[in-house]
Structures are given as C-alpha cells and as structure tokens.
Design a protein around this motif. Structure first.
Motif, PDB file in Angstrom:
ATOM      1  N   LEU A  78      32.144  30.580  88.150  1.00 51.01           N
ATOM      2  CA  LEU A  78      32.021  31.076  89.500  1.00 51.01           C
ATOM      3  C   LEU A  78      30.918  30.613  90.284  1.00 51.01           C
ATOM      4  N   SER A  79      29.825  30.612  89.808  1.00 50.35           N
ATOM      5  CA  SER A  79      28.883  30.185  90.761  1.00 50.35           C
ATOM      6  C   SER A  79      28.873  28.959  90.906  1.00 50.35           C
ATOM      7  N   ASN A  80      29.750  27.835  90.387  1.00 50.84           N
ATOM      8  CA  ASN A  80      29.782  26.594  90.961  1.00 50.84           C
ATOM      9  C   ASN A  80      30.738  26.678  92.140  1.00 50.84           C
ATOM     10  N   GLY A  81      31.426  27.696  92.324  1.00 48.43           N
ATOM     11  CA  GLY A  81      32.254  27.830  93.352  1.00 48.43           C
ATOM     12  C   GLY A  81      33.544  26.967  93.576  1.00 48.43           C
ATOM     13  N   GLY A  82      34.266  27.222  94.578  1.00 48.96           N
ATOM     14  CA  GLY A  82      35.682  26.237  94.703  1.00 48.96           C
ATOM     15  C   GLY A  82      36.727  26.818  93.930  1.00 48.96           C
ATOM     16  N   ILE A  83      36.799  28.064  93.358  1.00 48.18           N
ATOM     17  CA  ILE A  83      37.833  28.690  92.695  1.00 48.18           C
ATOM     18  C   ILE A  83      38.204  30.047  93.331  1.00 48.18           C
ATOM     19  N   THR A  84      39.268  30.545  93.206  1.00 47.08           N
ATOM     20  CA  THR A  84      39.619  32.030  93.489  1.00 47.08           C
ATOM     21  C   THR A  84      40.003  32.694  92.032  1.00 47.08           C
ATOM     22  N   VAL A  85      39.171  33.743  91.889  1.00 43.63           N
ATOM     23  CA  VAL A  85      39.424  34.616  90.831  1.00 43.63           C
ATOM     24  C   VAL A  85      39.346  36.146  91.272  1.00 43.63           C
ATOM     25  N   ASP A  86      40.143  36.934  91.006  1.00 45.43           N
ATOM     26  CA  ASP A  86      40.311  38.183  91.552  1.00 45.43           C
ATOM     27  C   ASP A  86      39.694  39.558  90.832  1.00 45.43           C
ATOM     28  N   VAL A  87      40.128  39.211  89.496  1.00 45.29           N
ATOM     29  CA  VAL A  87      39.462  40.357  88.652  1.00 45.29           C
ATOM     30  C   VAL A  87      38.586  39.409  87.460  1.00 45.29           C
ATOM     31  N   ILE A  88      37.500  39.959  87.224  1.00 44.94           N
ATOM     32  CA  ILE A  88      36.846  39.321  85.981  1.00 44.94           C
ATOM     33  C   ILE A  88      36.311  40.577  85.202  1.00 44.94           C
ATOM     34  N   PHE A  89      36.020  40.128  83.888  1.00 48.17           N
ATOM     35  CA  PHE A  89      35.401  41.296  82.810  1.00 48.17           C
ATOM     36  C   PHE A  89      33.821  40.720  82.266  1.00 48.17           C
ATOM     37  N   PRO A  90      33.014  40.924  83.214  1.00 52.48           N
ATOM     38  CA  PRO A  90      31.628  40.530  82.622  1.00 52.48           C
ATOM     39  C   PRO A  90      31.142  41.718  81.894  1.00 52.48           C
ATOM     40  N   SER A  91      30.087  41.384  81.000  1.00 58.34           N
ATOM     41  CA  SER A  91      29.355  42.522  80.056  1.00 58.34           C
ATOM     42  C   SER A  91      28.346  43.102  80.904  1.00 58.34           C
ATOM     43  N   ASP A  92      27.800  44.090  80.628  1.00 59.00           N
ATOM     44  CA  ASP A  92      26.760  44.932  81.079  1.00 59.00           C
ATOM     45  C   ASP A  92      25.632  44.144  82.007  1.00 59.00           C
ATOM     46  N   TYR A  93      25.002  43.031  81.060  1.00 63.16           N
ATOM     47  CA  TYR A  93      23.763  42.688  81.903  1.00 63.16           C
ATOM     48  C   TYR A  93      24.461  41.486  82.750  1.00 63.16           C
ATOM     49  N   MET A  94      25.617  41.038  82.609  1.00 59.07           N
ATOM     50  CA  MET A  94      26.176  40.129  83.680  1.00 59.07           C
ATOM     51  C   MET A  94      26.533  40.898  84.713  1.00 59.07           C
ATOM     52  N   PRO A 271      34.956  39.614  92.002  1.00 64.63           N
ATOM     53  CA  PRO A 271      33.836  38.742  92.522  1.00 64.63           C
ATOM     54  C   PRO A 271      34.083  38.548  93.854  1.00 64.63           C
ATOM     55  N   THR A 272      33.130  37.900  94.718  1.00 69.13           N
ATOM     56  CA  THR A 272      33.442  37.533  96.007  1.00 69.13           C
ATOM     57  C   THR A 272      34.382  36.535  96.363  1.00 69.13           C
ATOM     58  N   CYS A 273      34.706  35.923  95.543  1.00 67.09           N
ATOM     59  CA  CYS A 273      35.762  34.707  95.683  1.00 67.09           C
ATOM     60  C   CYS A 273      37.187  35.280  95.766  1.00 67.09           C
ATOM     61  N   CYS A 274      37.376  36.685  95.605  1.00 61.51           N
ATOM     62  CA  CYS A 274      38.492  37.303  95.277  1.00 61.51           C
ATOM     63  C   CYS A 274      39.409  37.284  96.758  1.00 61.51           C
ATOM     64  N   LYS A 275      40.588  36.939  96.593  1.00 59.32           N
ATOM     65  CA  LYS A 275      41.344  36.881  97.876  1.00 59.32           C
ATOM     66  C   LYS A 275      42.488  37.835  98.001  1.00 59.32           C
ATOM     67  N   GLU A 276      42.681  38.390  96.855  1.00 57.88           N
ATOM     68  CA  GLU A 276      43.647  39.698  96.926  1.00 57.88           C
ATOM     69  C   GLU A 276      43.008  40.996  96.448  1.00 57.88           C
ATOM     70  N   LYS A 277      42.278  41.638  97.308  1.00 58.67           N
ATOM     71  CA  LYS A 277      41.213  42.619  96.778  1.00 58.67           C
ATOM     72  C   LYS A 277      42.171  43.895  96.050  1.00 58.67           C
ATOM     73  N   GLU A 278      43.183  44.100  97.119  1.00 58.14           N
ATOM     74  CA  GLU A 278      43.899  45.501  96.780  1.00 58.14           C
ATOM     75  C   GLU A 278      44.470  45.297  95.716  1.00 58.14           C
ATOM     76  N   ALA A 279      45.409  44.170  95.341  1.00 59.58           N
ATOM     77  CA  ALA A 279      46.116  43.763  94.184  1.00 59.58           C
ATOM     78  C   ALA A 279      45.363  43.875  92.857  1.00 59.58           C
ATOM     79  N   ALA A 280      43.962  43.208  93.188  1.00 59.26           N
ATOM     80  CA  ALA A 280      42.949  43.323  92.075  1.00 59.26           C
ATOM     81  C   ALA A 280      42.460  44.994  91.887  1.00 59.26           C
TER      82      ALA A 280
END
Lengths: 357, 274
Positions: A78-94, A271-280
């Motif tokens: 995600l931090s490399n950028g250039g991709i679209t992701v709408d929902v992620i599942f990070p652990s607490d510390y992340m 994540p901020t690269c999300c394009k479909e927030k409502e669907a997410a």
C-alpha cells in the motif's frame, strides 16, 4: 501469407468477442478486498461462501479478492502506491501505524449499523482510541502448535521449546519481524512494546541462536508442513491451529502463560487509496452481520469480537478454550502496540540480519 | 551507408529498451544512492552491502556449480541431438523445450513433494525398510533445483552451435589421422566454445538472482541474494538497500557477460547470445 492474415483476423475477432462478453455485464462496481490468506469462509467443507453471499445480496458489486501473508507485506504494497484497494484487514499495531501515517480513511458508521453488535470490550482500543478508522473482524492469541506424536510433553515448558536442539530441523518460525521478536521478548522477559535498541539487539541475538534449529521461516506454509508432519513445532495463531487440527488430530496447542503471549485484534479498515468507500462500508457491515460473521468464524476458527454471532456458531467452537481462553489466561496476554517508525525499521533490519546470518 | 537505411527498424526496440530497461535502471540507481528515511543522496545503502557479501558469494558459488553441472549434463545431450536425423532432431528439440511450457514455480514445488522428509522418495525408502534421507533444505537440493530448471537454457545454445559445425572439418581431421578423441578435443570442442559460453551465461545469470528455488528447496542457511532483495521490497523493510543489492548484482552480471564475450570474441560466432 493469406493464411497468416486470416489467422490474425480470426484471433482479433475472438479477442474482440471476449472483450465484449466480459464488458457486457453492465456497470458493476468493483470492490477490491485485500485480506490475509485463508481468512474468510470460501465455501469449502460445507462452509458459507461469504463473498458469493455478498455479491448475491448486492448484485451491482463485484468483489476482487486478493490475499497477503503478513502485515508488513500488506503495508509495503500500500505504501508503494499505485494500486486501488478498498478494504484491508490489518492487525492492531498495523492499524495504529497506518492511522498515524494517514493511510486510513475515517469510516462513516451510519453505513455500518451492524457495528452495534461488536462487544464493548473491542471498541475504542488503544490502536484506534476514538474508534474512527477500524471495525474489529476477529481476535485471537499466539501459541505453540506441536505434534504430540513426536514431541515429549515434558519438553513443552514455554517458548524455549522453539530453541530445543532435540527437535532441530523440525521447528518452524514466524517469518515476520514483529511476531518473531515478540517471542524472543516473552522468553527474555522484556516488554513487547519496547523501543530500547539494546533490548532489541539482545532479542536478535536470541533469534540468531535459534537459527540452527529452525527448519524454515514461514507464514501460511505452516499449514502444510504441520499437517503432513514435515515439521513438528511451530508458533502460530490459535484460530489456524483449529483448522490444522481437523487435518491432523495429533496436533496440540500450548500458550506459555507464565511467560506471556500475544493477543491480537485484526480489524477492517478502508485505506486512503479506496475508490468505492460506500461499497467498502457495505462490505464491512455485511461481515459484521451476526449470522454471516457467525458462519464465517465457525469456519475460520478465529475468535469473534461480537457475542451476538455466537448464536449462529457451533457451540463446540464457542466453548473451545483454544479460541476462547479463560479470563485468567487472558490476563497473561499482551497486545502489540504501534511502534515508532525508527524502532520498526531497526527491528526489521535486525530480523533480516538474524535470519540471514 | 547501407546500415543507415535499415536503422529505423531498430526504433521500436530502442523505445522499448528505453522505457522498460534504461529508465527503470536509472530509478534503481537513484534509490540505491538515496537515504531511505530522508531521500537525500547517501552512501548508507552501499556501506550496508558488506553485510550481505557472504550471501552474494554463496549465490555465485551455487550458480557456478549449477552452470558447470548443466554443462556436463547438457553437452552430451546437445551433441547427441545435433547428430540425429532431421525428424528426430525436431522431436528431441521439442522434448527439451517441453518442461518450459509448465510453470517454473509448479515444477519447483513438485520437487518439494519429492524431496521432503515426508515426501514421496522418503516414503518409498521407508516402505522398503531403508532409512530416510535428508535431502530437502540442503545446498544440494538448491543446486538440484537450479540444474533442473535451467538445463534447457544450456542444451539449446549448445545444440545450435554444434549442429552448425561443418562436417567437412571433421572429415578432414579424420583424413589427417586424428582418432575419435582427438577429433573431439581439437575440432568439435573448440568450435562449440561459443555455445558453451552462451549456455553457461544463460544458466548462471538467472540462477544467481533466483529466489523461489532457494525458498522452497533450501533451508535457513541457503538464503541467496535474490531472497534478500525480494524481502527488502516485499516486506517494506528497506527498498533502498534492495535497490543497492540489485545494482550490485547487475554490475556483477554485466562483468560476467563481458568476460564471456571477450573469451568468445575471437571465433566466428563469438558474441554470446543472452
């Protein structure tokens, strides 16, 4: 030459048709979901196919599902950028790290009414104190999985089992710095959230000392290796143990309560690269639905942060002390907090050194 | 002047090379020479390279051994194919190519199933009462994986060179009193040097940068430079160091190819094809 031209034309025609067919589905929204591997019920073993159920309920949304092996891999993608992701599942510390680095969007809880089912003890956690960015998906603990056919019960005394030379080449180890350092920290009696570099170096030395007995540094490959007895001892997540024990009943799970162990929450975030927030948000809401979440967790073996879901689960699962340890046991657990970037970097490079020494 | 007329034919390739090789190379160099935290020019990554020199030497060692093994195994095969009838040649050539039609990842994974402690070979050994062998997670397993995967890259250039050797030269050597061994050593082998150099380069270069083979077939002490680079990028620890390592590896590969070219440069088909 004519033949070649004819062939080219035929290929063009075929491609054109294929493109039309795939594009003829109307204007569907595509939702990109990026989750841990083996972390959602997908319809095998008579389980519910969660994604298919979601697509059935919301026919205009098509889910593109992909998986990662560790928080660090997900973070770097995600931090490399250039991709679209709408929902992620990070652990607490992340979640904490991504929140502080501005990589998460605030959720609109009006679109997530099922949030009401989440137990209060899982709201406003340290990693997201005002609960703006995350909805808990699962929680669980880390322990040692061992094969009782080969491992002497007398040796199962604590995290030091992972250093036992008697089982050299039959021990697997976490392939991510945070979990691996956590184990060394519990063993050495350090705070798992320390930023003290001297302590981290001591942990790295401990991990280096372990290397000769380690068969491999792996993540989800643990499933195969433990099930087919290629390896006998591995630290991993309780929920995954429950999946493995179904394949190999000789596997046992042990939490070194006297030394401490990790308790974690895996959350759903946008994540901020999300394009479909409502669907997410619809997707997150769907996964919090007690009936869906109950059936999903029944299959996953991970612990559910919403007690309402337990009504839809197999009572054998909800009463299993592996997934739902007693309050006494839970008192010994500690969670990983977000570490400053410099500490995370030092930890990762020390882990690399230990691993490649 | 003749050259200039056809020069425009290379334009698509030049554009391709610039867009997908030259510019990315500059990006790699830029990352290698900047500080991960601040993004200013720094030699920090280059200094850190020394930490990974043992890993690099190990990678070079394994790859050289693999290339030599491929040569020893591949030369007789290439020689045999080159001396078959026309139809047989085509068929055998296809057989050599055939494994490349299947994913390299799958083929490597299949070796895991064969070699592991609870794998097929060990289970057969145990069934007939023999002791189990420790095969997987050894340097030998990694070299085996490399030889297995890259052998076609050795056979094909060797075959292409050997098949073009002029039969009249061999006849001449025989007429002048050479026995079989002498014909091979003094005529065939020197004439196949370009193929040997090509083959060795084509095996060595992918082998030295591989990461999948060592992850699947190797253990904790057979980590190769490719693994380290992959991890620096994938785990987000330090892409700048990863870039520096990649750059080092690239320079190494260029030097190797350069040396090979120099050796092969004198003969007719001297240039090594990569």
């Amino acid at each position: 030459m004519k033949k070649v031209i004819a062939l080219c034309l035929a290929v063009c025609l075929a491609l054109g048709c294929a493109a039309c067919l795939s594009g003829c589905g109307g204007e569907k929204t595509t939702l990109y979901v990026y989750n841990w591997g083996q972390y959602i019920a997908e319809g095998d073993d008579d389980s519910l196919d969660v994604i298919a159920a979601f697509e059935e309920k919301y026919p205009d949304i098509h889910v593109e599902y992909s998986t990662f092996d560790s928080n660090e891999i997900m973070y770097s993608k995600l931090s490399n950028g250039g991709i679209t992701v709408d929902v992620i599942f990070p652990s607490d510390y992340m979640v904490g790290r991504m929140r502080q680095e501005g990589m998460l969007m605030e959720l609109n809880f009006d679109n997530i009414p099922n949030y009401q089912y989440i137990d209060d003890s899982f709201k406003n956690m340290a990693y997201d104190p005002e609960n703006k960015y995350s909805v808990p998906y699962t929680w669980g603990t880390v322990g040692i999985i061992y094969n009782s056919k080969f491992v002497d019960e007398a040796d199962v005394t604590g995290w030091e089992l992972l250093w036992n030379e008697k089982y050299a080449d039959k021990i697997l180890m976490f392939d991510n710095s945070r979990d691996a350092f956590g184990i060394a920290q519990y063993l050495l009696g350090f705070d798992v959230n320390t930023t003290d570099e001297a302590q981290l170096r001591e942990c790295a030395a401990k991990l280096m000392e372990q290397k000769p007995v380690v068969q491999q540094y792996v993540m989800d490959q643990i499933f195969d290796s433990m099930e087919n007895e290629e390896a006998w001892i591995a630290p991993y997540y309780a929920g995954d143990y429950l999946t493995m024990v179904e394949e190999n009943p000789d596997l046992k799970f042990y939490r070194p309560a006297h030394q401490g162990f990790n308790i974690f929450v895996d959350a759903m975030c946008i994540p901020t690269c999300c394009k479909e927030k409502e669907a997410a948000e619809l997707f997150i809401n769907f996964l919090c639905d007690p009936e869906i979440s109950g059936q999903n967790m029944d299959y996953l073996g991970y612990s559910v942060p919403a007690s309402a879901s337990k009504a839809y689960m197999d009572p054998e699962v909800t009463e299993d002390p592996v997934a739902y340890p007693s309050a006494d046991m839970l008192e010994k657990a500690t969670s990983f907090n977000f570490l400053p970037e410099e500490t995370a970097r030092v930890m990762e490079s020390l882990f690399m050194e230990a691993r490649n020494s | 002047m003749k050259k200039n007329k056809t020069g425009f034919l290379s334009i698509p390739y030049l554009i391709w090379m610039t867009a997908f090789t030259l510019i990315p190379l500059c990006v790699v160099a830029y990352y290698a020479l900047t500080d991960p935290a601040t993004g200013v020019f720094s030699l920090r990554n280059v200094r850190e390279l020394s930490l990974y020199m043992p890993v690099l030497w190990r990678s070079i060692g394994y790859s050289l051994v693999s290339a030599l093994l491929c040569l020893v195994l591949g030369y007789p095969v290439a020689y045999y194919i080159a001396h078959c009838g026309h139809t047989a040649q085509k068929f055998l050539y296809m057989l050599v190519m055939l494994p490349m039609c299947m994913s390299f990842l799958l083929r490597t994974l299949a070796w895991v199933g064969l070699l592991q402690d609870t794998g097929i070979i060990n289970n057969i050994l145990a069934a007939i009462g023999l002791p189990r062998l420790r095969m997987i997670r050894t340097p030998g397993a990694v070299v085996l994986g490399m030889v297995y995967n890259y052998l076609p890259y050795m056979i094909l250039p060797l075959y292409a060179t050997i098949v073009k050797i002029d039969g009249r030269l061999i006849e001449a050597a025989e007429d002048l009193g050479c026995n079989g061994v002498q014909v091979f050593a003094r005529v065939v082998l020197p004439l196949s040097v370009p193929g040997i150099l090509s083959g060795v380069t084509m095996v060595f270069v992918p082998a030295v940068s591989t990461f999948y083979i060592s992850q699947k077939l190797g253990g904790t002490d057979t980590v190769l430079i490719g693994d380290v680079i992959e991890r620096q990028f994938k785990q987000g620890s330090n892409p700048n160091l990863g870039a520096a390592l990649s750059l080092l590896l690239m320079i190494l590969v260029f030097v190797c190819t350069g040396i090979m070219n120099r050796f092969g440069g004198s003969s007719e088909e001297g240039s090594v094809m990569v």
